[in-house]
Enzyme design. Structure first.
Site, PDB file in Angstrom:
ATOM      1  N   SER A  14       0.892  -1.295  -0.106  1.00  0.00           N
ATOM      2  CA  SER A  14      -0.025  -0.009   0.225  1.00  0.00           C
ATOM      3  C   SER A  14       0.771   1.395  -0.035  1.00  0.00           C
ATOM      4  O   SER A  14       2.017   1.174   0.644  1.00  0.00           O
ATOM      5  CB  SER A  14      -0.930  -0.093   1.166  1.00  0.00           C
ATOM      6  OG  SER A  14      -1.556   1.171   1.323  1.00  0.00           O
ATOM      7  N   ASN A  16      -0.783   3.921   0.933  1.00  0.00           N
ATOM      8  CA  ASN A  16      -1.448   4.829   2.021  1.00  0.00           C
ATOM      9  C   ASN A  16      -0.947   4.877   3.284  1.00  0.00           C
ATOM     10  O   ASN A  16      -0.974   3.470   3.874  1.00  0.00           O
ATOM     11  CB  ASN A  16      -2.839   4.354   1.949  1.00  0.00           C
ATOM     12  CG  ASN A  16      -3.999   5.061   2.580  1.00  0.00           C
ATOM     13  OD1 ASN A  16      -3.587   5.357   3.786  1.00  0.00           O
ATOM     14  ND2 ASN A  16      -5.169   5.114   2.299  1.00  0.00           N
ATOM     15  N   ASP A  75      -8.342  -3.698   0.526  1.00  0.00           N
ATOM     16  CA  ASP A  75      -9.486  -2.978  -0.012  1.00  0.00           C
ATOM     17  C   ASP A  75     -10.682  -2.814   0.505  1.00  0.00           C
ATOM     18  O   ASP A  75     -10.943  -4.013   1.017  1.00  0.00           O
ATOM     19  CB  ASP A  75      -9.567  -3.704  -1.426  1.00  0.00           C
ATOM     20  CG  ASP A  75     -10.251  -2.611  -2.765  1.00  0.00           C
ATOM     21  OD1 ASP A  75      -9.629  -1.494  -2.877  1.00  0.00           O
ATOM     22  OD2 ASP A  75     -11.154  -2.870  -3.001  1.00  0.00           O
ATOM     23  N   ASP A 161     -17.507   7.753   7.683  1.00  0.00           N
ATOM     24  CA  ASP A 161     -17.621   7.415   8.855  1.00  0.00           C
ATOM     25  C   ASP A 161     -18.742   8.346   9.433  1.00  0.00           C
ATOM     26  O   ASP A 161     -19.724   7.826  10.217  1.00  0.00           O
ATOM     27  CB  ASP A 161     -16.466   7.842   9.955  1.00  0.00           C
ATOM     28  CG  ASP A 161     -15.441   6.607   9.792  1.00  0.00           C
ATOM     29  OD1 ASP A 161     -16.051   5.381   9.427  1.00  0.00           O
ATOM     30  OD2 ASP A 161     -14.305   6.710  10.292  1.00  0.00           O
TER      31      ASP A 161
HETATM   32  P1  IMP Z   1      -9.325   1.732  -0.903  1.00  0.00           P
HETATM   33  O1  IMP Z   1      -9.375   0.494   0.084  1.00  0.00           O
HETATM   34  O2  IMP Z   1      -7.941   2.494  -0.795  1.00  0.00           O
HETATM   35  O3  IMP Z   1      -9.674   1.622  -2.272  1.00  0.00           O
HETATM   36  O4  IMP Z   1     -10.489   2.830  -0.230  1.00  0.00           O
HETATM   37  C1  IMP Z   1     -11.487   2.652   0.595  1.00  0.00           C
HETATM   38  C2  IMP Z   1     -12.522   3.615   0.481  1.00  0.00           C
HETATM   39  O5  IMP Z   1     -13.621   3.286   1.297  1.00  0.00           O
HETATM   40  C3  IMP Z   1     -11.923   4.824   1.326  1.00  0.00           C
HETATM   41  O6  IMP Z   1     -11.231   5.987   0.923  1.00  0.00           O
HETATM   42  C4  IMP Z   1     -12.965   5.384   2.424  1.00  0.00           C
HETATM   43  O7  IMP Z   1     -13.721   6.357   1.669  1.00  0.00           O
HETATM   44  C5  IMP Z   1     -13.940   4.362   2.447  1.00  0.00           C
HETATM   45  N1  IMP Z   1     -13.849   3.541   3.384  1.00  0.00           N
HETATM   46  C6  IMP Z   1     -13.064   2.344   3.930  1.00  0.00           C
HETATM   47  N2  IMP Z   1     -13.133   1.946   5.388  1.00  0.00           N
HETATM   48  C7  IMP Z   1     -13.934   3.049   5.807  1.00  0.00           C
HETATM   49  C8  IMP Z   1     -14.035   3.116   7.296  1.00  0.00           C
HETATM   50  O8  IMP Z   1     -13.470   2.400   8.170  1.00  0.00           O
HETATM   51  N3  IMP Z   1     -14.600   4.357   7.326  1.00  0.00           N
HETATM   52  C9  IMP Z   1     -14.816   5.316   6.358  1.00  0.00           C
HETATM   53  N4  IMP Z   1     -14.739   5.058   5.060  1.00  0.00           N
HETATM   54  C10 IMP Z   1     -14.151   3.783   5.023  1.00  0.00           C
END
Ligand code: IMP
Length: 201
Positions: A14, A16, A75, A161
């Site tokens: 990742s 991130n 993801d 959230d």
């Molecule tokens: P990715 O996994 O990097 O593709 O991004 C997942 C997206 O889902 C994030 O940018 C959030 O917008 C949303 N997301 C995933 N988990 C959470 C959480 O625990 N709280 C709020 N939003 C979430």
């Protein structure tokens, strides 16, 4: 039988920082040494999968292949019943170029209004995948159900959230103490499953 992790070093696939820290916190107590995609200059692959699991698997598989080490990737996203599961795997993309989640939440609220439906059921999903350089993957998914509320409440979390109330609670994830959220979240459920499946004897 699931494949067990027997190595001593792993790549967290990742770019991130938040995800890297969360996954590292989980793996360091197990005595595993960690490198990140950024440390070893791995590219950020395009997420072309059609499910959370597929996207986590492709990220872990590419990182393992390129690094020659086992790799772990995740993801996640929010699925809303009345929107046919959207934003789903596109949860991050709904926030636009500037990753503006106030905008993303407003898009969700408007889409729900336009749908004309009263159903506010939703679920947060987290897929985790552990991949090995030989192409083998072990994957799990954690799902937490709840309700969408509008207007959004709280500023403690991130992403969606403030508009998500987990089942059995009255506060949104945005209002909840982060430790309480981390104990019950979709991510906690997925981590627990992966530890049991691949990291315990
Ligand atoms: P990715 O996994 O990097 O593709 O991004 C997942 C997206 O889902 C994030 O940018 C959030 O917008 C949303 N997301 C995933 N988990 C959470 C959480 O625990 N709280 C709020 N939003 C979430």
């Amino acid at each position: 039988m699931p494949r067990k992790f027997r190595e001593t070093k792993i790549v967290i696939a990742s770019h991130n920082e938040g995800k890297v820290t969360e996954i590292a916190d989980l793996l360091i107590p197990l005595g595993i040494s960690i490198v990140t995609s950024r440390d070893i200059n791995l590219p950020e692959p395009e997420e072309t999968g059609t499910s959370f699991i597929e996207n986590a698997e492709l990220k872990a598989r590419i990182a393992a292949k390129l690094s020659g080490l086992p790799a772990i990737a995740d993801d996640s996203g929010l699925c809303i019943s009345a929107l046919g599961g959207a934003p789903g795997i596109y949860s991050a993309r709904w926030s636009g170029e500037n990753k503006n989640f106030d905008l993303a939440m407003e898009r969700v609220a408007n889409a729900l209004l336009m749908s004309g439906q009263y159903d506010r059921k939703a679920s947060f999903h987290c897929a985790l995948s552990l991949g090995w350089p030989d192409g083998k993957n072990e994957s799990v998914e954690g799902i937490l159900t709840g309700q969408i509320i509008w207007p959004a409440r709280g500023n403690k979390g991130f992403g969606y959230d403030p508009m998500f109330v987990p089942d059995g609670y009255t506060e949104t994830f945005g209002e909840m103490d982060p430790n309480k959220k981390h104990a019950i979240s979709h991510r906690a459920i997925a981590y627990d499953k992966l530890i049991k499946k691949c990291f315990q004897k």
